[in-house]
Each structure stands twice: as C-alpha cells, then as structure tokens.
Design a protein around this motif. Structure first.
Motif, PDB file in Angstrom:
ATOM      1  N   LYS A 192       2.875 -10.376   2.272  1.00 55.42           N
ATOM      2  CA  LYS A 192       5.192 -10.024   1.359  1.00 55.42           C
ATOM      3  C   LYS A 192       5.726 -12.218   0.712  1.00 55.42           C
ATOM      4  O   LYS A 192       5.990 -12.055   2.033  1.00 55.42           O
ATOM      5  CB  LYS A 192       5.175  -9.085   2.396  1.00 55.42           C
ATOM      6  CG  LYS A 192       6.894  -8.357   0.965  1.00 55.42           C
ATOM      7  CD  LYS A 192       6.686  -7.474   1.369  1.00 55.42           C
ATOM      8  CE  LYS A 192       7.860  -6.776   0.591  1.00 55.42           C
ATOM      9  NZ  LYS A 192       8.498  -5.556   0.905  1.00 55.42           N
TER      10      LYS A 192
ATOM     11  N   ASN B 132      -3.501  -1.488   4.099  1.00 60.86           N
ATOM     12  CA  ASN B 132      -2.832  -2.882   5.451  1.00 60.86           C
ATOM     13  C   ASN B 132      -1.597  -3.700   4.226  1.00 60.86           C
ATOM     14  O   ASN B 132      -2.512  -4.739   3.865  1.00 60.86           O
ATOM     15  CB  ASN B 132      -3.800  -3.369   6.247  1.00 60.86           C
ATOM     16  CG  ASN B 132      -4.259  -2.647   7.318  1.00 60.86           C
ATOM     17  OD1 ASN B 132      -3.267  -1.804   7.689  1.00 60.86           O
ATOM     18  ND2 ASN B 132      -5.403  -2.408   7.003  1.00 60.86           N
ATOM     19  N   GLN B 133      -1.026  -4.218   4.441  1.00 58.57           N
ATOM     20  CA  GLN B 133       0.349  -5.533   4.283  1.00 58.57           C
ATOM     21  C   GLN B 133       0.007  -6.804   5.084  1.00 58.57           C
ATOM     22  O   GLN B 133      -0.280  -6.677   5.852  1.00 58.57           O
ATOM     23  CB  GLN B 133       1.141  -5.982   3.808  1.00 58.57           C
ATOM     24  CG  GLN B 133       2.317  -6.009   3.256  1.00 58.57           C
ATOM     25  CD  GLN B 133       3.188  -5.879   2.746  1.00 58.57           C
ATOM     26  OE1 GLN B 133       4.029  -4.957   2.268  1.00 58.57           O
ATOM     27  NE2 GLN B 133       3.972  -6.915   3.139  1.00 58.57           N
TER      28      GLN B 133
ATOM     29  N   TYR C 183      -2.609  -7.369  -0.654  1.00 58.53           N
ATOM     30  CA  TYR C 183      -2.676  -5.761   0.683  1.00 58.53           C
ATOM     31  C   TYR C 183      -4.687  -5.822   1.232  1.00 58.53           C
ATOM     32  O   TYR C 183      -5.120  -6.591   0.201  1.00 58.53           O
ATOM     33  CB  TYR C 183      -2.987  -4.263  -0.193  1.00 58.53           C
ATOM     34  CG  TYR C 183      -1.705  -4.104  -0.327  1.00 58.53           C
ATOM     35  CD1 TYR C 183      -0.704  -3.430   0.811  1.00 58.53           C
ATOM     36  CD2 TYR C 183      -0.711  -4.860  -1.463  1.00 58.53           C
ATOM     37  CE1 TYR C 183       0.666  -3.476   0.611  1.00 58.53           C
ATOM     38  CE2 TYR C 183       0.838  -4.132  -1.643  1.00 58.53           C
ATOM     39  CZ  TYR C 183       1.541  -3.990  -0.061  1.00 58.53           C
ATOM     40  OH  TYR C 183       2.494  -3.282  -0.556  1.00 58.53           O
TER      41      TYR C 183
ATOM     42  N   CYS D   5       3.265  -9.441  -3.288  1.00 60.23           N
ATOM     43  CA  CYS D   5       2.361  -8.653  -1.603  1.00 60.23           C
ATOM     44  C   CYS D   5       0.780  -8.914  -1.950  1.00 60.23           C
ATOM     45  O   CYS D   5       0.554  -8.657  -2.871  1.00 60.23           O
ATOM     46  CB  CYS D   5       2.577  -7.458  -1.863  1.00 60.23           C
ATOM     47  SG  CYS D   5       4.447  -6.664  -1.243  1.00 60.23           S
TER      48      CYS D   5
END
Length: 62
Positions: free
Chosen positions: A23, A19-20, A14, A12
C-alpha cells in the motif's frame, strides 16, 4: 502504473485471498513503480485511486 490526466493518490496490491501485500498513499504523481514486491508467479489485484476520487482495479499475473 501511469495516469494520463490525474495524479495517483493511492495504490494497493492484494493477493487472490484478499491479503494486502502493498500500500502506498500520498503519491501525488502521474507515474509510479513498485520494486521488490517479493512475490512471483501469482495472480494479484491492483487497486488504484486517483486524486479526483475515481478508482480502478486490475487483475495481473506477476
């Protein structure tokens, strides 16, 4: 991203606000790369989970 002994399970990415941005699950490989993330000149956090459940987070400038 590379792992010497274990396959990667999940990666992942960020931004500094949490905020992602990316992924990927079910990688099942010791190496992967991310193409066209769409951001530049900012600090990002990369979270890596291995298949054995161990994890690591790294701060990078992208």
């Amino acid at each position: 991203m590379d792992s010497l002994n274990e396959n990667l399970k999940e990666v992942c990415v960020y931004d500094v606000l949490g905020n992602q941005l990316y992924k990927k699950e079910g990688i099942e490989n010791k190496r992967m790369s991310i193409e066209n993330l769409g951001v530049s000149n900012q600090v990002l956090f990369v979270k890596i989970i291995l298949e054995n459940g161990n994890g690591s987070s790294k701060k990078i400038l992208f």
